[in-house]
Write an enzyme that holds these catalytic residues in place. Structure first.
Site, PDB file in Angstrom:
ATOM      1  N   ARG A 126     -30.913 -10.747 -11.925  1.00 34.05           N
ATOM      2  CA  ARG A 126     -29.694  -9.901 -11.281  1.00 34.05           C
ATOM      3  C   ARG A 126     -29.933  -9.418  -9.881  1.00 34.05           C
ATOM      4  NH1 ARG A 126     -26.325  -6.257 -11.019  1.00 34.05           N
ATOM      5  NH2 ARG A 126     -24.734  -6.582  -9.674  1.00 34.05           N
ATOM      6  N   LYS A 191     -32.963   0.961 -20.383  1.00 32.30           N
ATOM      7  CA  LYS A 191     -32.268  -0.240 -20.012  1.00 32.30           C
ATOM      8  C   LYS A 191     -33.466  -1.267 -21.504  1.00 32.30           C
ATOM      9  CE  LYS A 191     -31.471  -4.564 -17.153  1.00 32.30           C
ATOM     10  NZ  LYS A 191     -31.338  -4.710 -16.298  1.00 32.30           N
ATOM     11  N   ARG A 327     -25.211   3.675  -9.923  1.00 30.05           N
ATOM     12  CA  ARG A 327     -26.405   4.411 -10.540  1.00 30.05           C
ATOM     13  C   ARG A 327     -25.902   5.307 -11.399  1.00 30.05           C
ATOM     14  NH1 ARG A 327     -29.777   0.709  -9.363  1.00 30.05           N
ATOM     15  NH2 ARG A 327     -31.028  -0.006  -8.045  1.00 30.05           N
TER      16      ARG A 327
HETATM   17  C1  BTN Z   1     -30.307  -8.627 -15.623  1.00 32.86           C
HETATM   18  O1  BTN Z   1     -31.137  -8.659 -14.203  1.00 32.86           O
HETATM   19  O2  BTN Z   1     -30.147  -7.167 -15.803  1.00 32.86           O
HETATM   20  C2  BTN Z   1     -29.951  -9.958 -16.247  1.00 32.86           C
HETATM   21  C3  BTN Z   1     -31.686 -10.147 -16.844  1.00 32.86           C
HETATM   22  C4  BTN Z   1     -31.228 -11.787 -17.081  1.00 32.86           C
HETATM   23  C5  BTN Z   1     -32.340 -12.456 -18.020  1.00 32.86           C
HETATM   24  C6  BTN Z   1     -32.813 -13.787 -19.040  1.00 32.86           C
HETATM   25  S1  BTN Z   1     -33.671 -13.587 -19.648  1.00 32.86           S
HETATM   26  C7  BTN Z   1     -32.633 -15.825 -20.007  1.00 32.86           C
HETATM   27  C8  BTN Z   1     -32.314 -15.871 -18.789  1.00 32.86           C
HETATM   28  N1  BTN Z   1     -33.157 -16.889 -18.433  1.00 32.86           N
HETATM   29  C9  BTN Z   1     -34.204 -16.192 -17.160  1.00 32.86           C
HETATM   30  O3  BTN Z   1     -34.109 -16.583 -16.246  1.00 32.86           O
HETATM   31  N2  BTN Z   1     -32.577 -14.987 -17.048  1.00 32.86           N
HETATM   32  C10 BTN Z   1     -31.474 -15.029 -18.411  1.00 32.86           C
END
Ligand code: BTN
Length: 331
Positions: A126, A191, A327
């Site tokens: 994100r 996380k 946060r």
């Molecule tokens: C976040 O920032 O919390 C979201 C992370 C999402 C990661 C997943 S891994 C599978 C899919 N492919 C990506 O490039 N991102 C999502």
């Protein structure tokens, strides 16, 4: 670096966690010992952690359970298997989300195509952040589904997906996990995973949605040096191995089940479960939006998925997810 068939042979051998001499690997690969040694060195440069002992050979510091399509499909409950239109099991790709979005723009994909990868070279998170995606250690999964409803109706999809992921983990016997608005999966405040929903417009109206899920499964500290927040993985949280293929199967089952009914139900059936999984409920929080900071007490999500924030003035503010971060406050 591109993984050739020979690299993959070495990875499959070493994934067992057993020692192999350079000669054994050279025989497997039908190359010289020097070449076999070079393949090992190349893997080390890619981030694989090797453990060499003289007289025994080389092994991976940590055994890896590689993904296997058959095992994954067999672990999906029989009544949900038909929801999987296709399983793309990739070795290395830039991003599983990117893979589905690109394929869909070339030729529309049917609902329920799932993409899993052992490693992402440009995993995305994100707010434009990178998602650390080392080989064989975590789950990187993406799902595609098309919706006729307008984009506003889709705003709650990542929240519903968070509930689906938490339920999958619960069904596998995990406890102590929950959600942080809008889409972080936490275990004891750290996380464990995240969700990235990307939407592609369609010419006939409607939208294709790619839901990307990353779950830390058994991540080495070396691989995780670029993560800028406290994190945890499933094996630590569970106190043992659930099984990467089993985890992938359960996620597929729960997420596709949610996607298949979301158009009809929307967010409504997920609001209470989301609030039950909320890790920040009644906690003092700060909402960061660029330079702007808003303080208050988090009160869960509204029926349309905004974060309900009780401000010190007693006024309630609804926060849309967009480009904001949440946060915990020190106080
Ligand atoms: C976040 O920032 O919390 C979201 C992370 C999402 C990661 C997943 S891994 C599978 C899919 N492919 C990506 O490039 N991102 C999502």
């Amino acid at each position: 670096m591109e993984l050739t068939d020979k690299h993959q042979i070495v990875i499959k051998k070493l994934a067992s966690g057993r020692f192999f001499s350079t000669q054994q690997l050279a025989d497997e690969l039908a190359v010289s010992r020097t070449s076999a040694w070079n393949y090992l060195k190349a893997l080390e440069r890619m981030g694989f952690e090797l453990h060499a002992v003289s007289g025994k050979g080389t092994r991976f510091k940590q055994a890896l359970e590689l993904l296997e399509a058959e095992q994954i499909i067999n672990n999906i409950s029989a009544d949900k298997r038909a929801l999987v239109a296709r399983l793309d099991l990739l070795d290395v790709c830039p991003s599983t989300n990117h893979h589905l979005l690109q394929q869909n723009s070339l030729k529309p994909l049917p609902n329920g195509v799932v993409c899993l990868a052992e490693m992402q070279t440009m995993g995305r998170g994100r707010l434009g952040k990178a998602w650390v995606s080392p080989y064989g250690q975590n789950i990187y999964a993406s799902f595609i589904w098309s919706f006729k409803s307008g984009i506003a109706a889709l705003s709650g999809l990542s929240l519903a997906c968070g509930v689906a992921v938490c339920r999958a983990l619960e069904e596998l016997g995990l406890s102590g996990h929950g959600l942080k608005w809008p889409n972080d999966i936490l275990w004891q405040g750290k996380k464990l995973g995240g969700i990235l929903v990307e939407i592609q417009g369609e010419s006939q109206g409607g939208y294709s949605v790619v839901v990307g899920i990353g779950i830390n499964y058994q991540m080495s500290s070396q691989a995780s040096t670029d993560i800028d927040q406290p994190w945890v993985d499933i094996c630590t949280a569970y106190g043992g191995e659930i099984g990467r293929n089993k985890l992938a199967a359960k996620l597929i089952e729960r997420v596709l089940d949610m996607l298949a009914s979301y158009e009809a139900t929307g967010l409504a059936p997920y609001v209470k479960p989301w609030n039950d999984f909320d890790c920040y409920k009644n906690k003092n929080v700060r909402i960061l939006s660029g330079e702007k900071v808003t303080q208050g007490v988090a009160k869960g999500i509204s029926p349309s998925g905004e974060l309900v924030l009780l401000k010190p003035s007693g006024e309630t503010q609804l926060i849309m997810s967009g480009e904001v971060s949440l946060r915990l406050s020190e106080c």
